[in-house]
Design a protein around this motif. Structure first.
Motif, short mmCIF file in Angstrom:
data_model
loop_
_atom_site.label_atom_id
_atom_site.label_comp_id
_atom_site.label_asym_id
_atom_site.label_seq_id
_atom_site.Cartn_x
_atom_site.Cartn_y
_atom_site.Cartn_z
N ALA A 2 24.81 17.04 68.57
CA ALA A 2 24.31 17.90 67.51
C ALA A 2 23.22 18.84 68.03
O ALA A 2 22.44 18.49 68.89
N VAL A 3 23.19 20.04 67.45
CA VAL A 3 22.22 21.05 67.84
C VAL A 3 21.48 21.49 66.59
O VAL A 3 22.08 21.59 65.51
N THR A 4 20.18 21.76 66.71
CA THR A 4 19.40 22.22 65.57
C THR A 4 18.76 23.57 65.86
O THR A 4 18.20 23.78 66.95
N PHE A 5 18.87 24.50 64.90
CA PHE A 5 18.23 25.80 65.00
C PHE A 5 17.26 25.94 63.84
O PHE A 5 17.47 25.37 62.77
N TYR A 6 16.21 26.71 64.04
CA TYR A 6 15.19 26.86 63.02
C TYR A 6 15.03 28.32 62.60
O TYR A 6 14.86 29.21 63.45
N ASP A 7 15.09 28.55 61.29
CA ASP A 7 14.82 29.86 60.69
C ASP A 7 15.47 30.99 61.48
O ASP A 7 14.79 31.86 62.04
N VAL A 8 16.79 30.99 61.51
CA VAL A 8 17.53 31.95 62.32
C VAL A 8 17.43 33.38 61.81
O VAL A 8 17.91 34.31 62.47
N ASN A 9 16.82 33.59 60.65
CA ASN A 9 16.67 34.96 60.13
C ASN A 9 15.34 35.59 60.52
O ASN A 9 15.09 36.76 60.23
N SER A 10 14.48 34.81 61.17
CA SER A 10 13.21 35.35 61.64
C SER A 10 13.37 35.86 63.07
O SER A 10 14.29 35.44 63.79
N PRO A 11 12.51 36.78 63.52
CA PRO A 11 12.58 37.27 64.90
C PRO A 11 12.52 36.14 65.92
O PRO A 11 13.25 36.14 66.90
N ASP A 36 30.02 27.04 64.48
CA ASP A 36 29.79 28.48 64.51
C ASP A 36 29.69 29.04 63.10
O ASP A 36 28.86 29.91 62.80
N ILE A 37 30.54 28.50 62.19
CA ILE A 37 30.54 28.97 60.82
C ILE A 37 29.23 28.60 60.12
O ILE A 37 28.69 29.37 59.33
N THR A 38 28.69 27.42 60.44
CA THR A 38 27.43 26.99 59.84
C THR A 38 26.31 27.96 60.18
O THR A 38 25.54 28.39 59.32
N VAL A 39 26.22 28.30 61.47
CA VAL A 39 25.16 29.22 61.90
C VAL A 39 25.44 30.63 61.37
O VAL A 39 24.54 31.32 60.91
N TYR A 40 26.72 31.03 61.40
CA TYR A 40 27.12 32.32 60.88
C TYR A 40 26.72 32.45 59.41
O TYR A 40 26.16 33.47 58.97
N GLY A 41 26.99 31.40 58.63
CA GLY A 41 26.67 31.43 57.21
C GLY A 41 25.18 31.43 56.94
O GLY A 41 24.74 31.88 55.89
N ALA A 42 24.38 30.90 57.88
CA ALA A 42 22.93 30.85 57.70
C ALA A 42 22.27 32.20 57.92
O ALA A 42 21.14 32.43 57.47
N LEU A 43 22.97 33.10 58.62
CA LEU A 43 22.43 34.43 58.86
C LEU A 43 22.60 35.28 57.61
O LEU A 43 23.70 35.40 57.08
N GLY A 74 33.95 20.95 65.78
CA GLY A 74 32.62 21.07 66.35
C GLY A 74 31.95 19.73 66.56
O GLY A 74 32.53 18.67 66.29
N CYS A 75 30.69 19.75 67.01
CA CYS A 75 29.96 18.52 67.32
C CYS A 75 28.86 18.25 66.31
O CYS A 75 28.21 17.21 66.35
N GLY A 76 28.61 19.19 65.42
CA GLY A 76 27.54 19.03 64.45
C GLY A 76 26.37 19.93 64.77
O GLY A 76 25.87 19.94 65.88
N VAL A 77 25.95 20.73 63.80
CA VAL A 77 24.83 21.63 63.99
C VAL A 77 24.02 21.69 62.70
O VAL A 77 24.57 21.59 61.61
N THR A 78 22.70 21.80 62.84
CA THR A 78 21.80 21.89 61.70
C THR A 78 20.96 23.15 61.81
O THR A 78 20.46 23.47 62.89
N VAL A 79 20.84 23.87 60.72
CA VAL A 79 20.01 25.07 60.69
C VAL A 79 18.88 24.82 59.70
O VAL A 79 19.11 24.72 58.50
N GLU A 80 17.66 24.68 60.21
CA GLU A 80 16.50 24.43 59.37
C GLU A 80 15.87 25.75 58.93
O GLU A 80 15.93 26.74 59.63
N GLY A 81 15.26 25.73 57.76
CA GLY A 81 14.56 26.91 57.29
C GLY A 81 15.48 27.97 56.74
O GLY A 81 15.11 29.14 56.66
#
Length: 232
Positions: A2-11, A36-43, A74-81
């Motif tokens: 699993a991979v985690t990303f934080y606040d992908v809409n900030s610089p 990919d869709i999870t991160v795509y949808g978070a943008l 996929g393997c699992g991804v989390t987008v925080e914020g």
């Protein structure tokens, strides 16, 4: 994994994502997946061209969704914020989706539907990856402190010029230090000189054999011996 990303809409979040995609085509796999869709949808919108890797990835996923959808688990991804991702968000969007409509406003010739990079983009990505790798290697490399005995041919050798010749050798990762002349006998003196090296960049044996005992320095230097070698 699993991979985690934080606040992908900030610089800052976009910069982290851009760095992550520097050497990757997809978020967690070798093919497009629901990660990919999870991160795509978070943008909230298409990323600026300033974020080269994210923009390339985003356009590719957008094109896949409009053409055929994405089936990889996929393997699992989390987008925080970011706003929660619903089932509707990971489904294949219709042609009339606002993101698709925005993409269609662009000239078709400017969009690579299959996400293939131009030669210039590939070269730029490779250069950035190489620079990052080189920087990390330098940072992690160990260092050593070395004491060398540099012996002249005879008592008529100009020791000042000998030292100048030795110090004229420049290499990445090589740093000359303090020195002194030590009497050997029969009026002959040798040069003792300190140097520090980055281990992954400089070999002391090569320094002696390929630099200090060859022309033009061997006009003054007969031989060099390692007196002390210590890790810093």
């Amino acid at each position: 994994m699993a991979v985690t990303f934080y606040d992908v809409n900030s610089p800052a979040g976009l910069k982290k994502l851009d760095d992550y995609l520097l050497t990757r085509s997809y978020i967690t796999s070798y093919q497009a997946s629901k990660d990919d869709i999870t991160v795509y949808g978070a943008l909230s919108k298409a990323p600026s061209a300033e974020y080269v890797n994210v923009s390339r990835w985003y356009n590719h996923i957008d094109a896949l969704l409009r053409i055929s959808g994405v089936s990889g688990e996929g393997c699992g991804v989390t987008v925080e914020g970011s706003a929660p991702i619903t089932e509707e968000a990971i489904a294949t969007p219709p042609i009339g989706d606002t993101k698709a409509a925005a993409a269609e406003d662009d000239d078709d010739d400017d969009v690579d539907l299959f996400g293939e990079e131009t030669e210039e983009e590939k070269k730029a990505a490779e250069e950035r990856a190489a620079a990052v790798k080189k920087s990390a290697k330098k940072k992690d490399s160990g260092k050593s402190s070395v004491l060398l005995d540099v012996k002249p041919w005879d008592d008529e050798t100009d020791m000042k010029k000998l030292e100048e010749a030795v110090r004229s050798v420049e290499m990445e990762g090589l740093f000359w230090g303090a020195s002194k002349l030590v009497a050997v006998g029969y009026g002959i003196k040798k040069l003792q000189i300190m140097l520090s090296i980055v281990d992954d960049l400089v070999s002391v044996d090569d320094l002696i054999e390929e630099r200090l005992t060859v022309e033009p320095i061997n006009e003054y230097v007969q031989s060099c011996d390692i007196v002390a070698f210590n890790k810093i």
